[in-house]
Design a protein around this motif. Structure first.
Motif, short mmCIF file in Angstrom:
data_model
loop_
_atom_site.label_atom_id
_atom_site.label_comp_id
_atom_site.label_asym_id
_atom_site.label_seq_id
_atom_site.Cartn_x
_atom_site.Cartn_y
_atom_site.Cartn_z
N CYS A 1 -2.05 -0.47 7.07
CA CYS A 1 -1.06 0.23 7.89
C CYS A 1 -1.66 1.11 8.96
N ASN B 1 -3.20 3.93 8.50
CA ASN B 1 -3.25 5.34 8.12
C ASN B 1 -4.69 5.84 8.06
N CYS C 1 -6.87 2.87 6.65
CA CYS C 1 -6.24 1.82 5.84
C CYS C 1 -6.03 0.58 6.71
N CYS D 1 0.85 -1.18 0.00
CA CYS D 1 0.00 0.00 0.00
C CYS D 1 0.89 1.23 0.00
N HIS E 1 0.84 3.88 1.65
CA HIS E 1 1.12 4.51 2.95
C HIS E 1 2.34 3.93 3.62
N THR E 2 2.59 2.64 3.41
CA THR E 2 3.72 2.03 4.10
C THR E 2 5.05 2.53 3.58
#
Ligand SMILES: [Zn+2]
Ligand SMILES: [Zn+2]
Ligand SMILES: [Zn+2]
Ligand SMILES: [Zn+2]
Ligand SMILES: [Zn+2]
Length: 245
Positions: A229, A231, A226, A193, A195-196
């Motif tokens: 993660c 987020n 999310c 993803c 965000h990671t």
């Protein structure tokens, strides 16, 4: 009595259609090898495959099991965990492993000696990237927790086919991931993803997560969490506009 035993023996033998080495061939045949294999540390606990020189007939204390599905390494203790985790996260159960132990060579041992005395061992030495260690390997099938594994093929077997040996050598010679790379690729493999990639650990622990605001802008409504993660981002992206979730 003798007749009856013979009868039983035949009955028991007849349904068996494949030998262990044939099963090993089948496993190896279907393998697609990645460029990079993790084989230095257990992905769960840092156990290594390296051993001091062995006493005569002793078996190595440290070994790793390279998963032949995802090419991540786990120690013996964590093979059951790996099969459980992957059973949930992947389509297939990860049950075949190349188990390796690297054993430091005694100081006086040299290649010439091996050349004369131990032909099989020499092959093993050639597969090792490391001149100071011998690699002992076996191809094993995990049969479930608390059930002995099936050894399909091992480096000391006298008649390993050249195709099987070639595949195994490729795994042993494959570029090795260091631990950080390994961790990242494992994360990416099962849960990629955006965000990671730029995820940062917040510096102020008491302020770690604001559940009421997008982590990237001021929006406080239509927020999306999310599940990869954690987020929190605004939902504009979810309706086709450039957003942060
Ligand atoms: Zn472990
Ligand atoms: Zn695996
Ligand atoms: Zn995500
Ligand atoms: Zn995310
Ligand atoms: Zn936003």
């Amino acid at each position: 009595m003798a007749v009856e035993m013979t009868g039983k023996f035949i009955q028991k033998e007849s349904p068996k259609s494949f030998s262990h080495s044939e099963m090993a061939e089948a496993v190896l045949e279907t393998l697609t090898l990645p460029a990079v294999v993790s084989k230095d540390e257990c992905i769960y606990c840092f156990e290594s495959p390296y051993n001091e020189p062995l006493a005569l007939n002793a078996s190595p204390k440290h070994s790793l099991n390279i998963c032949l599905n995802c090419f991540q390494a786990t120690c013996n203790r964590h093979v059951p965990l790996h099969t459980r985790v992957t059973e949930y996260a992947c389509d297939t159960i990860h049950s075949n492993y190349l188990t390796i132990a690297k054993v430091e060579k005694p100081k006086q041992e040299n290649v010439e000696e091996n050349n004369n005395n131990k032909k099989i061992k020499l092959q093993v030495i050639e597969t090792s990237e490391d001149d100071t260690h011998n690699t002992i390997w076996s191809l094993q099938r995990f049969n479930g927790e608390n059930v002995p594994r099936t050894v399909l093929l091992k480096s000391t077997d006298p008649d390993i086919s050249s195709t099987a040996l070639e595949k195994i050598e490729k795994i042993l010679k494959a570029k090795s991931q260091d631990f950080e790379d390994k961790k990242n690729s494992w994360v990416l493999e099962i849960s990629t993803c955006p965000h990671t990639e730029n995820f940062q650990i917040p510096s102020k622990p008491e302020n770690t997560v604001n559940l009421n605001q997008c982590s990237s802008c001021d929006l406080t409504q239509n927020l999306w969490l999310c599940l990869h993660c954690g987020n929190i981002g605004c939902g504009r992206e979810q309706i086709g506009i450039d957003g942060h979730s």
